[in-house]
Design a protein around this motif. Structure first.
Motif: not given
Length: 240
Positions: A101-114, A156-163
Motif C-alpha cells: 500500500x506504500x506503492x498504492x499511495x505513491x502511484x495514486x499521488x501521480x495517477x489518481x483522476x479527479x 486502482x488509482x495507482x495505475x498498476x493492475x498487478x498491484x
C-alpha cells in the motif's frame, strides 16, 4: 455394437457441472468473506450440499478451491473448517500490506483522476458519519466494506493492475481477520481520522506525506488487531 457416449463426457454435462461447481464456490466464498460462515466453523459437505441443493461433488471441489486460496483449511484429523488467522499470520499480512500500500499511495499521488479523488473523499465522509452513529454489528460491517473499498480504490488509482491483483489476495485474508476481531470489538476498526489523513495529502499530490500517513495508519491498525487476536486466543484458552 457402439455404446452411446457417457453422460460425463457430454458438453451439456460438463457445462452443468462447471456451473454448479462455480456457483457452489462463489456461494461458499461469499459466505466466508461476509462472516456467515465464521472463522473456525466446520465445513460439512452434506450440510452445505443440502443447503445449496446440490450434490456433494461440487461442494467438495468448491472447498478444494477455497483451500487453495487459504480461506478453508483441513486440521490434523481431516476436519474441514473456515480458516482462522493466527497472530503470526496477522503480523505478516500487515507487513505485506504496508509494503504494497506504500506503492498504492505513491502511484495514486501521480495517477489518481479527479473522479477517483472525489470517490475517495466520499468514502471518508461516509465512514465519518457511520462512526458518529450508535455502534452495532451492522455499522461494523459497513465500516469494513468502506475500508476495503477505500484501500482498493487507492490501488486502482495507482495505475498498476498487478498491484491491485496482489492486494486482492491479501484483502481476502484481511477480511477473515477483521471478521474475527470486529465481531468481538467493533472499535478495533479506527478509520474515522486515519483515512482522512491519507486522503488529504493524496488530494494535494504530496507523495511523502501520503506514504507517512498510510504507514502510520497500517501500523496503528496492526497494533490494534494483533492485540485483539491475542485477547481472543487468551479467552479461548481460559474457556477450555
Amino acid at each position: 455394437m457402439l455404446r452411446s457416449p457417457a453422460l460425463s463426457l457430454s458438453p451439456q454435462s460438463l457445462q452443468r457441472q462447471r456451473s454448479l461447481q462455480e456457483q457452489a464456490y462463489q456461494a461458499l466464498r461469499n459466505a466466508i468473506l461476509s462472516g456467515e460462515l465464521a472463522p473456525g466453523e466446520r465445513l460439512v459437505e452434506t450440510k452445505l450440499a443440502n443447503k445449496l441443493q446440490v450434490s456433494r461433488t461440487p461442494i467438495r471441489e468448491a472447498i478444494r478451491l477455497l483451500q487453495h486460496e487459504n480461506l478453508a483449511t483441513s486440521d490434523l484429523d481431516g476436519v474441514l473448517r473456515v480458516a482462522t488467522i493466527s497472530i503470526v499470520d496477522a503480523m505478516q499480512l500487515y507487513d505485506c500490506r504496508i509494503a504494497l500500500e506504500e506503492l498504492s499511495v505513491r502511484g495514486a499521488c501521480h495517477h489518481a483522476t479527479e473522479m477517483q479523488l472525489q470517490e475517495l473523499e466520499s468514502m471518508v465522509e461516509q465512514a465519518e458519519k457511520i462512526v458518529n452513529s450508535k455502534p452495532t454489528q451492522l455499522t461494523s460491517f459497513r465500516l469494513l466494506d468502506i475500508d476495503y473499498r477505500f484501500h482498493r480504490l487507492l490501488a486502482q488509482s495507482s495505475g498498476n493492475p498487478w498491484l491491485v491483483s496482489l492486494l486482492d489476495r491479501v484483502f481476502d485474508q484481511m477480511q477473515l481477520l477483521r471478521i474475527q476481531t470486529t465481531k468481538h470489538n467493533p472499535n478495533v476498526l479506527e478509520i474515522r481520522t486515519e483515512h482522512r489523513q491519507i486522503y488529504q495529502p493524496i488530494q494535494q499530490r504530496d507523495e511523502k506525506a501520503a506514504v507517512e500517513a498510510m504507514v502510520a495508519h497500517l501500523r496503528a491498525s496492526k497494533a490494534r488487531v494483533v492485540q485483539e487476536v491475542e485477547q481472543l486466543q487468551q479467552t479461548k484458552v481460559s474457556s477450555e
